[in-house]
Design a protein around this motif. Structure first.
Motif, PDB file in Angstrom:
ATOM      1  N   VAL A 126       0.836  -1.209   0.000  1.00 47.69           N
ATOM      2  CA  VAL A 126       0.000   0.000   0.000  1.00 47.69           C
ATOM      3  C   VAL A 126       0.872   1.261   0.000  1.00 47.69           C
ATOM      4  N   ALA A 179       8.696  15.923   9.992  1.00 44.77           N
ATOM      5  CA  ALA A 179       8.729  14.766  10.893  1.00 44.77           C
ATOM      6  C   ALA A 179       9.011  15.285  12.290  1.00 44.77           C
ATOM      7  N   SER A 180       8.785  14.444  13.291  1.00 41.91           N
ATOM      8  CA  SER A 180       9.188  14.801  14.657  1.00 41.91           C
ATOM      9  C   SER A 180      10.708  14.934  14.676  1.00 41.91           C
ATOM     10  N   HIS A 210      13.370  12.115  14.374  1.00 41.02           N
ATOM     11  CA  HIS A 210      13.653  11.428  13.103  1.00 41.02           C
ATOM     12  C   HIS A 210      14.556  12.246  12.171  1.00 41.02           C
ATOM     13  N   ALA A 257      -4.871  12.587   8.972  1.00 43.14           N
ATOM     14  CA  ALA A 257      -4.282  12.054  10.214  1.00 43.14           C
ATOM     15  C   ALA A 257      -4.628  12.927  11.411  1.00 43.14           C
ATOM     16  N   GLY A 317       4.586   6.279  17.769  1.00 44.34           N
ATOM     17  CA  GLY A 317       5.285   7.366  17.081  1.00 44.34           C
ATOM     18  C   GLY A 317       6.787   7.308  17.305  1.00 44.34           C
TER      19      GLY A 317
HETATM   20  N1  LIG Z   1      -5.558   8.155   0.258  1.00 43.10           N
HETATM   21  C1  LIG Z   1      -5.014   6.964   0.142  1.00 43.10           C
HETATM   22  O1  LIG Z   1      -5.287   6.221  -0.800  1.00 43.10           O
HETATM   23  C2  LIG Z   1      -4.040   6.508   1.177  1.00 43.10           C
HETATM   24  C3  LIG Z   1      -3.342   5.317   1.022  1.00 43.10           C
HETATM   25  C4  LIG Z   1      -2.424   4.939   2.000  1.00 43.10           C
HETATM   26  C5  LIG Z   1      -2.238   5.748   3.118  1.00 43.10           C
HETATM   27  N2  LIG Z   1      -2.978   6.884   3.247  1.00 43.10           N
HETATM   28  C6  LIG Z   1      -2.802   7.790   4.409  1.00 43.10           C
HETATM   29  O2  LIG Z   1      -1.441   8.063   4.500  1.00 43.10           O
HETATM   30  C7  LIG Z   1      -1.124   8.431   5.822  1.00 43.10           C
HETATM   31  C8  LIG Z   1       0.156   7.733   6.236  1.00 43.10           C
HETATM   32  O3  LIG Z   1      -0.079   6.348   6.365  1.00 43.10           O
HETATM   33  P1  LIG Z   1       1.111   5.407   6.858  1.00 43.10           P
HETATM   34  O4  LIG Z   1       0.572   4.029   6.933  1.00 43.10           O
HETATM   35  O5  LIG Z   1       2.315   5.741   6.079  1.00 43.10           O
HETATM   36  O6  LIG Z   1       1.278   5.941   8.348  1.00 43.10           O
HETATM   37  P2  LIG Z   1       2.508   5.840   9.355  1.00 43.10           P
HETATM   38  O7  LIG Z   1       3.582   4.969   8.865  1.00 43.10           O
HETATM   39  O8  LIG Z   1       1.891   5.590  10.679  1.00 43.10           O
HETATM   40  O9  LIG Z   1       3.087   7.316   9.309  1.00 43.10           O
HETATM   41  C9  LIG Z   1       2.323   8.370   9.764  1.00 43.10           C
HETATM   42  C10 LIG Z   1       3.160   9.618   9.688  1.00 43.10           C
HETATM   43  O10 LIG Z   1       2.339  10.718  10.029  1.00 43.10           O
HETATM   44  C11 LIG Z   1       2.908  11.469  11.089  1.00 43.10           C
HETATM   45  N3  LIG Z   1       1.755  11.863  11.888  1.00 43.10           N
HETATM   46  C12 LIG Z   1       0.956  11.091  12.667  1.00 43.10           C
HETATM   47  N4  LIG Z   1      -0.008  11.842  13.248  1.00 43.10           N
HETATM   48  C13 LIG Z   1       0.178  13.096  12.792  1.00 43.10           C
HETATM   49  C14 LIG Z   1      -0.486  14.317  13.017  1.00 43.10           C
HETATM   50  N5  LIG Z   1      -1.562  14.414  13.831  1.00 43.10           N
HETATM   51  N6  LIG Z   1      -0.021  15.403  12.383  1.00 43.10           N
HETATM   52  C15 LIG Z   1       1.074  15.332  11.579  1.00 43.10           C
HETATM   53  N7  LIG Z   1       1.741  14.188  11.311  1.00 43.10           N
HETATM   54  C16 LIG Z   1       1.292  13.104  11.923  1.00 43.10           C
HETATM   55  C17 LIG Z   1       3.876  10.542  11.772  1.00 43.10           C
HETATM   56  O11 LIG Z   1       4.949  11.309  12.248  1.00 43.10           O
HETATM   57  P3  LIG Z   1       5.711  10.978  13.646  1.00 43.10           P
HETATM   58  O12 LIG Z   1       6.030   9.508  13.668  1.00 43.10           O
HETATM   59  O13 LIG Z   1       6.930  11.834  13.586  1.00 43.10           O
HETATM   60  O14 LIG Z   1       4.735  11.377  14.711  1.00 43.10           O
HETATM   61  C18 LIG Z   1       4.327   9.645  10.619  1.00 43.10           C
HETATM   62  O15 LIG Z   1       5.363  10.254   9.901  1.00 43.10           O
HETATM   63  C19 LIG Z   1      -2.355   8.089   6.656  1.00 43.10           C
HETATM   64  O16 LIG Z   1      -3.056   9.271   6.945  1.00 43.10           O
HETATM   65  C20 LIG Z   1      -3.149   7.194   5.752  1.00 43.10           C
HETATM   66  O17 LIG Z   1      -4.517   7.267   6.005  1.00 43.10           O
HETATM   67  C21 LIG Z   1      -3.856   7.276   2.298  1.00 43.10           C
END
Ligand SMILES: NC(=O)c1ccc[n+]([C@@H]2O[C@H](COP(=O)([O-])OP(=O)(O)OC[C@H]3O[C@@H](n4cnc5c(N)ncnc54)[C@H](OP(=O)(O)O)[C@@H]3O)[C@@H](O)[C@H]2O)c1
Length: 342
Positions: free
Chosen positions: A127, A176-177, A180, A241, A332
């Protein structure tokens, strides 16, 4: 685990990670056109963090088996499927159902994993890789030498996106935080703390604006992302998010983003905006959707083999430890994907 037994994780309702249940059953059979995949790796995505809060915009009703994607070997083939597919390592994007020892999918939906890539490495790219590839190369289409802003550049999607962009000669600023930042710098990304004044810092780094912004945060910050675009630039919004822990409608944050995107595109401003959804087009043109997904995931696997992207595996845990896996993903503190194994 007994190889002839199905083991799956059930999300029974809105629960803490410890509320996830393990269910045992019989290994499913492949129906016509289907295959049974014996799971070797599945993963924890941000989507499951939203789903356990009932906050993913189109999750099925509880109870269900979560798991956005899966990698494994084909164990059985149904009628009409090439029996030679048995034993092949494949990947599939399923949205739900991946957290199981055996997963039934349409044979037309599986993508072969090339030699030289482990199941866990491949898992980090399904994904995350398809989303990153399609947003960068199908939506934003940024040319070499240009500059982009990637929010959450240490996250699953964000880190693959940053790698792919750097490999294409694009300069990457990544939020990023602070913990990182050293890792990001080593990879060639210019880090910005998303808790600081992101807009001011990005303007210092790119006074004329950036050529694309990839925003999964949503909420009010999306306006700041739009304003950071240079003329001709593209905003790709793809998540919300920031509203993960809110109450109320799970669709509303996405509808608000869609409305903004529509409005921005309707106004004359020499910038474009998209709301990216990896499932878009599937219902209307299933075969075109499959062809695109297959082509793009194959490109991502090739990039992985070349070393253009890195598979970041934060931890590998067995399915039975799914609660620990979710806690870790939500802490996180880790960089990379939490991979679940049989
Ligand atoms: N539209 C689509 O088709 C699609 C497909 C796939 C994923 N997504 C979206 O892509 C995003 C990332 O998914 P992932 O699986 O890669 O997640 P992930 O690995 O958990 O990474 C999330 C990232 O977002 C940061 N983050 C978390 N909460 C936040 C907030 N409130 N404000 C700002 N940054 C925040 C985290 O930073 P820290 O670790 O530094 O806190 C981390 O870098 C999600 O929102 C997901 O729903 C969308």
């Amino acid at each position: 685990m007994n190889a002839a037994e199905l083991v799956e994780v059930v999300l029974p309702g809105k629960v803490e990670p410890e509320g996830l249940r393990i269910r045992h059953g019989a290994v499913p059979a492949a129906g016509p056109g289907q295959v049974v995949i014996r799971m070797e790796a599945t993963g924890v995505s941000f989507a499951e963090q939203q789903m356990r809060r009932g906050r993913y915009y189109d999750q099925p009703p509880f109870p269900f088996v979560p798991g956005y994607d899966v990698v494994g070997t084909v164990l059985a083939t149904g009628d009409g499927v090439d029996p030679g597919l048995a034993g092949t390592r494949v990947a599939a994007l399923v949205k739900v159902g991946g957290w199981a020892s055996h997963v039934v999918v349409e044979a037309a939906d599986v993508v072969e994993v090339p030699e030289g890539i482990s199941a866990a490495q491949a898992e980090t790219m399904v994904v995350n890789g398809v989303t990153a590839w399609q947003m960068l190369h199908r939506k934003a289409r940024v040319r070499a030498g240009r500059t982009i802003l990637v929010h959450g550049a240490n996250g699953g999607v964000g880190s693959v996106l940053a790698d792919l962009a750097l490999a294409a000669g694009v300069k990457v600023i990544g939020t990023a935080s602070a913990r990182h930042h050293d890792t990001l710098r080593r990879r060639g990304v210019v880090p910005v703390d998303y808790r600081a004044d992101v807009a001011a810092r990005v303007r210092e780094l790119a006074p004329g604006g950036v050529d694309a912004v990839f925003d999964h945060v949503g909420g009010r910050g999306i306006v700041a992302s739009w304003r950071l675009l240079a003329p001709g630039g593209t905003l790709v919004s793809y998540g919300s998010a920031s509203t993960r822990d809110d109450d109320g409608s799970k669709q509303w944050p996405v509808l608000k983003l869609l409305a903004r995107v529509w409005l921005w595109n309707a106004l004359p401003n020499r910038r474009r905006a998209y709301f990216f959804n990896v499932w878009a087009g599937r219902a209307l043109a299933r075969n075109a959707f499959r062809a695109r997904l297959r082509a793009d995931l194959t490109q991502v696997f090739a990039a992985l083999r070349r070393g253009d992207v890195t598979a970041r595996i934060a931890a590998e845990l067995p399915l039975a430890r799914v609660a620990d896996a979710m806690r870790l993903a939500e802490s996180g503190t880790v960089a990379g994907k939490i991979v679940l194994t049989p």
